[in-house]
Design a protein around this motif. Structure first.
Motif, mmCIF file in Angstrom:
data_model
loop_
_atom_site.group_PDB
_atom_site.id
_atom_site.type_symbol
_atom_site.label_atom_id
_atom_site.label_comp_id
_atom_site.label_asym_id
_atom_site.label_seq_id
_atom_site.Cartn_x
_atom_site.Cartn_y
_atom_site.Cartn_z
ATOM 1 N N ALA A 1 -54.477 -0.155 33.035
ATOM 2 C CA ALA A 1 -53.105 1.029 32.547
ATOM 3 C C ALA A 1 -52.263 -0.487 33.477
ATOM 4 C CB ALA A 1 -52.951 2.224 32.701
ATOM 5 N N VAL A 2 -51.965 -0.727 34.505
ATOM 6 C CA VAL A 2 -50.974 -0.924 35.111
ATOM 7 C C VAL A 2 -50.775 -3.052 35.107
ATOM 8 C CG1 VAL A 2 -51.460 0.193 37.036
ATOM 9 C CG2 VAL A 2 -52.585 -2.289 37.233
ATOM 10 N N ALA A 3 -51.872 -3.402 34.571
ATOM 11 C CA ALA A 3 -52.218 -4.378 34.324
ATOM 12 C C ALA A 3 -50.682 -5.072 32.918
ATOM 13 C CB ALA A 3 -53.069 -5.074 33.136
ATOM 14 N N PRO A 4 -50.312 -6.438 32.864
ATOM 15 C CA PRO A 4 -50.199 -7.456 33.897
ATOM 16 C C PRO A 4 -50.073 -7.729 34.966
ATOM 17 C CG PRO A 4 -49.188 -8.639 32.094
ATOM 18 C CD PRO A 4 -49.249 -6.947 32.205
ATOM 19 N N SER A 5 -48.833 -7.288 35.909
ATOM 20 C CA SER A 5 -47.938 -7.296 36.724
ATOM 21 C C SER A 5 -48.362 -6.113 37.807
ATOM 22 C CB SER A 5 -46.524 -7.190 36.801
ATOM 23 O OG SER A 5 -45.987 -6.335 35.932
ATOM 24 N N GLY A 6 -49.561 -4.569 37.764
ATOM 25 C CA GLY A 6 -49.268 -4.019 38.577
ATOM 26 C C GLY A 6 -50.216 -4.125 39.380
ATOM 27 N N HIS A 7 -51.195 -3.125 40.218
ATOM 28 C CA HIS A 7 -52.228 -3.023 41.356
ATOM 29 C C HIS A 7 -52.642 -1.912 41.477
ATOM 30 C CE1 HIS A 7 -54.598 -6.074 43.324
ATOM 31 N NE2 HIS A 7 -54.858 -5.173 44.122
ATOM 32 N N VAL A 8 -53.585 -1.707 41.645
ATOM 33 C CA VAL A 8 -54.233 -0.371 42.420
ATOM 34 C C VAL A 8 -55.080 -0.979 43.310
ATOM 35 C CG1 VAL A 8 -56.162 0.641 41.130
ATOM 36 C CG2 VAL A 8 -54.942 0.399 39.366
ATOM 37 N N PHE A 9 -54.969 0.070 44.386
ATOM 38 C CA PHE A 9 -55.327 0.077 46.002
ATOM 39 C C PHE A 9 -56.714 1.422 45.830
ATOM 40 C CE2 PHE A 9 -51.287 -2.587 45.955
ATOM 41 C CZ PHE A 9 -52.020 -2.713 46.988
ATOM 42 N N THR A 10 -57.732 0.602 45.725
ATOM 43 C CA THR A 10 -58.931 1.379 45.758
ATOM 44 C C THR A 10 -59.416 1.561 47.299
ATOM 45 O OG1 THR A 10 -60.979 3.285 45.018
ATOM 46 C CG2 THR A 10 -60.653 0.296 44.512
ATOM 47 N N PHE A 11 -59.979 2.811 47.612
ATOM 48 C CA PHE A 11 -59.776 3.025 49.019
ATOM 49 C C PHE A 11 -62.139 4.287 48.847
ATOM 50 C CE2 PHE A 11 -56.042 2.782 49.670
ATOM 51 C CZ PHE A 11 -55.739 2.026 50.705
ATOM 52 N N GLU A 12 -62.730 3.141 49.513
ATOM 53 C CA GLU A 12 -64.090 4.143 49.043
ATOM 54 C C GLU A 12 -64.754 4.371 50.438
ATOM 55 O OE1 GLU A 12 -67.718 5.567 48.734
ATOM 56 O OE2 GLU A 12 -66.115 4.861 46.642
ATOM 57 N N TYR A 13 -65.250 5.364 51.123
ATOM 58 C CA TYR A 13 -65.586 5.491 52.748
ATOM 59 C C TYR A 13 -67.143 5.113 52.335
ATOM 60 C CZ TYR A 13 -68.875 8.123 55.722
ATOM 61 O OH TYR A 13 -68.808 8.480 57.387
ATOM 62 N N ASN A 14 -67.639 4.634 51.556
ATOM 63 C CA ASN A 14 -69.803 4.581 51.666
ATOM 64 C C ASN A 14 -69.318 2.989 51.207
ATOM 65 O OD1 ASN A 14 -71.767 2.501 50.117
ATOM 66 N ND2 ASN A 14 -72.701 4.664 50.127
ATOM 67 N N PRO A 15 -69.913 1.874 52.356
ATOM 68 C CA PRO A 15 -69.506 0.098 52.549
ATOM 69 C C PRO A 15 -70.230 -0.184 51.176
ATOM 70 C CG PRO A 15 -70.323 1.130 54.304
ATOM 71 C CD PRO A 15 -70.086 2.607 53.872
ATOM 72 N N THR A 16 -71.875 0.103 51.360
ATOM 73 C CA THR A 16 -72.602 -0.369 49.982
ATOM 74 C C THR A 16 -71.489 0.008 48.460
ATOM 75 O OG1 THR A 16 -74.383 0.192 51.281
ATOM 76 C CG2 THR A 16 -74.470 -0.586 48.597
ATOM 77 N N ARG A 17 -71.013 0.392 48.437
ATOM 78 C CA ARG A 17 -70.125 1.246 46.665
ATOM 79 C C ARG A 17 -69.179 0.715 47.284
ATOM 80 N NH1 ARG A 17 -70.933 1.262 42.466
ATOM 81 N NH2 ARG A 17 -69.297 1.024 41.436
ATOM 82 N N ALA A 18 -68.307 0.621 48.594
ATOM 83 C CA ALA A 18 -67.350 -0.448 48.101
ATOM 84 C C ALA A 18 -67.328 -1.958 47.863
ATOM 85 C CB ALA A 18 -66.210 -0.459 49.885
ATOM 86 N N GLU A 19 -68.632 -2.737 48.286
ATOM 87 C CA GLU A 19 -68.937 -3.525 48.081
ATOM 88 C C GLU A 19 -69.124 -4.367 46.395
ATOM 89 O OE1 GLU A 19 -72.362 -7.405 49.457
ATOM 90 O OE2 GLU A 19 -71.702 -5.690 51.075
#
Length: 84
Positions: free
Chosen positions: A35-53
């Motif tokens: 939805a934000v493409a092509p010039s927007g950005h999503v900053f997402t935060f995940e607690y689980n390090p494995t899931r984030a990776e």
């Protein structure tokens, strides 16, 4: 379907900057990134390090890595304000 309804109700459009807490499987993040493409950005935060990776690698594979920044952090926990 839920992701598209949420995106629509939040009025997310190209160029927006979105902050998401709880990356999880990345489905909502993917919808937001499209939805934000092509010039927007999503900053997402995940607690689980494995899931984030794993999510970060998946976003690269899907070709949206440039639209998403994944950070491993507990944004709701007791020590959220003291983390770097």
């Amino acid at each position: 379907m839920d992701a598209s309804i949420i995106t629509l109700n939040l009025d997310v459009y190209p160029g927006c900057v979105v902050v998401e807490s709880g990356t999880g499987s990345g489905c909502m993040t993917l919808s937001l990134a499209r939805a934000v493409a092509p010039s927007g950005h999503v900053f997402t935060f995940e607690y689980n390090p494995t899931r984030a990776e794993v999510a970060e690698k998946e976003f690269e594979t899907l070709g949206i890595g440039h639209l998403v920044t994944v950070t491993c952090r507990d944004v709701c926990g007791k020590y959220a304000d003291n983390e770097g």
